[in-house]
Design an enzyme around this catalytic site. Structure first.
Site, PDB file in Angstrom:
ATOM      1  N   LYS A   1      -0.923  -9.492   3.048  1.00  0.00           N
ATOM      2  CA  LYS A   1      -0.163  -8.995   4.192  1.00  0.00           C
ATOM      3  C   LYS A   1      -1.004  -7.991   4.963  1.00  0.00           C
ATOM      4  CE  LYS A   1       3.328  -5.968   3.863  1.00  0.00           C
ATOM      5  NZ  LYS A   1       2.925  -4.911   4.838  1.00  0.00           N
TER       6      LYS A   1
ATOM      7  N   ASP B   1       0.838  -1.200   0.000  1.00  0.00           N
ATOM      8  CA  ASP B   1       0.000   0.000   0.000  1.00  0.00           C
ATOM      9  C   ASP B   1       0.873   1.251   0.000  1.00  0.00           C
ATOM     10  OD1 ASP B   1       0.906  -0.145   2.610  1.00  0.00           O
ATOM     11  OD2 ASP B   1      -1.074  -0.069   3.541  1.00  0.00           O
ATOM     12  N   SER B   2       2.190   1.053   0.016  1.00  0.00           N
ATOM     13  CA  SER B   2       3.125   2.151  -0.230  1.00  0.00           C
ATOM     14  C   SER B   2       2.879   2.789  -1.585  1.00  0.00           C
ATOM     15  CB  SER B   2       4.569   1.644  -0.154  1.00  0.00           C
ATOM     16  OG  SER B   2       4.753   0.510  -0.986  1.00  0.00           O
TER      17      SER B   2
ATOM     18  N   GLU C   1       9.947  -3.969  10.351  1.00  0.00           N
ATOM     19  CA  GLU C   1      10.296  -2.669   9.780  1.00  0.00           C
ATOM     20  C   GLU C   1      10.833  -1.732  10.853  1.00  0.00           C
ATOM     21  OE1 GLU C   1       8.579   0.922   6.928  1.00  0.00           O
ATOM     22  OE2 GLU C   1       7.367  -0.873   7.282  1.00  0.00           O
TER      23      GLU C   1
ATOM     24  N   GLU D   1      -0.922  -5.454   8.754  1.00  0.00           N
ATOM     25  CA  GLU D   1      -0.061  -4.866   9.767  1.00  0.00           C
ATOM     26  C   GLU D   1      -0.615  -5.119  11.168  1.00  0.00           C
ATOM     27  OE1 GLU D   1       0.624  -0.746   8.994  1.00  0.00           O
ATOM     28  OE2 GLU D   1       1.351  -1.087   6.943  1.00  0.00           O
TER      29      GLU D   1
ATOM     30  N   ASP E   1      -0.751  -6.237  -0.090  1.00  0.00           N
ATOM     31  CA  ASP E   1      -1.101  -5.567   1.159  1.00  0.00           C
ATOM     32  C   ASP E   1      -2.612  -5.403   1.307  1.00  0.00           C
ATOM     33  OD1 ASP E   1       0.948  -5.022   2.924  1.00  0.00           O
ATOM     34  OD2 ASP E   1       1.515  -3.134   1.980  1.00  0.00           O
TER      35      ASP E   1
END
Length: 293
Positions: free
Chosen positions: A114, A45-46, A183, A116, A84
């Protein structure tokens, strides 16, 4: 079957082999990466920042992730593709997480999703993996929660911070994740987490002790100017090369030196005759039109 799968990646960790991963957001780049030996792609999602120009990842929608993920998956025959789950697509409930993860898998053709978070998202991980969908977790500095951290800062500092991060790592493993991204984590802590886990650790700003590494491809290719995080090494300066190529193209077009005969289709033997008749017909029709007026 793909060369890189959950099973082959786990075997790489067991043998002590390092795993390579890059972000990717489009078909063309995915095809190039797929030919290089890179083991994994993250459709992160970057993309909200790298492809859409936002200041953070929060505005990215589920629909957008599906579009980008589908494009990347089409370009990969060998590389394992992780997609993501964007902000608020899984936080509400395990049921929401399962439904959205299932939709992402069905509509894109990626290999895993993925999300978070640590202990707070373990119920979501259990629900998704119970449906047969591989999950990569993400702990440490989690960009979707950067407001809580007061910015993009190193996580896991001090004894309490390190204990929390290790507990999160153990929890996502127990919940069924096949891998976890670490991260912005102190390197010795990341190495300890890697040693304690049986699942894959993928570091970004977490030192060389992780099982694998991931970078944003625009960063490692020098495409973001001076905005380069400390943990990034530029393996090429494509940003400058692209700038020079665009400037050269602009200059040649405006000078009339592009295209040349080499970039032009050859005419047929009868082309001059055909064009002459066409021009004559056009002139005749123009005269007729003027006479009528």
């Amino acid at each position: 079957m793909k060369q890189n799968t959950v099973v082959t990646l786990a075997a790489m960790k067991a043998r002590g082999e390092k795993i390579s991963q890059l972000t990717c957001y489009d078909y063309t780049t995915a095809r190039i990466i797929d030919q290089t030996g890179i083991n994994m792609i993250l459709v992160g999602d970057s993309l909200g920042m790298t492809m859409q120009g936002y200041a953070d990842t929060l505005p990215v929608t589920l629909e957008e992730m599906i579009i980008y993920g589908r494009s990347v998956a089409r370009g990969c025959q060998q590389t394992f593709v992780v997609l993501d789950m964007p902000f608020m697509s899984y936080q509400v409930s395990p049921q929401q997480a399962l439904e959205n993860a299932g939709r992402m898998m069905k509509e894109t053709g990626v290999d895993a999703v993925k999300l978070e978070g640590g202990r707070e998202v373990c119920d979501q991980i259990r629900a998704i993996t119970a449906a047969g969908i591989p999950v990569c977790a993400h702990i440490g500095m989690t960009p979707q929660s950067y407001h809580t951290f007061g910015g993009f800062k190193v996580q896991g500092k001090g004894e309490d911070g390190a204990a929390r991060l290790l507990a999160d790592a153990m929890a996502v493993q127990e919940a069924g994740a096949f891998a976890v991204v670490l991260e912005c984590v102190p390197p010795k802590l990341a190495a300890l987490v890697t040693k304690k886990l049986t699942i894959i650790t993928i570091g970004i700003g977490a030192g060389a002790g992780c099982d694998g590494q991931v970078l944003v491809y625009q960063d490692m290719l020098g495409m973001n100017g001076d905005q380069i995080p400390k943990f990034v090494h530029c393996f090429a300066q494509l940003g400058q090369a692209m700038t020079e190529a665009f400037q050269d193209y602009d200059s040649q077009v405006k000078a009339g030196t592009f295209p040349t005969a080499q970039q032009t289709y050859a005419k047929s033997d009868c082309e001059d005759e055909v064009l002459a008749r066409l021009e004559e017909n056009v002139q005749t029709e123009t005269v007729k039109f003027c006479s009528v007026v």
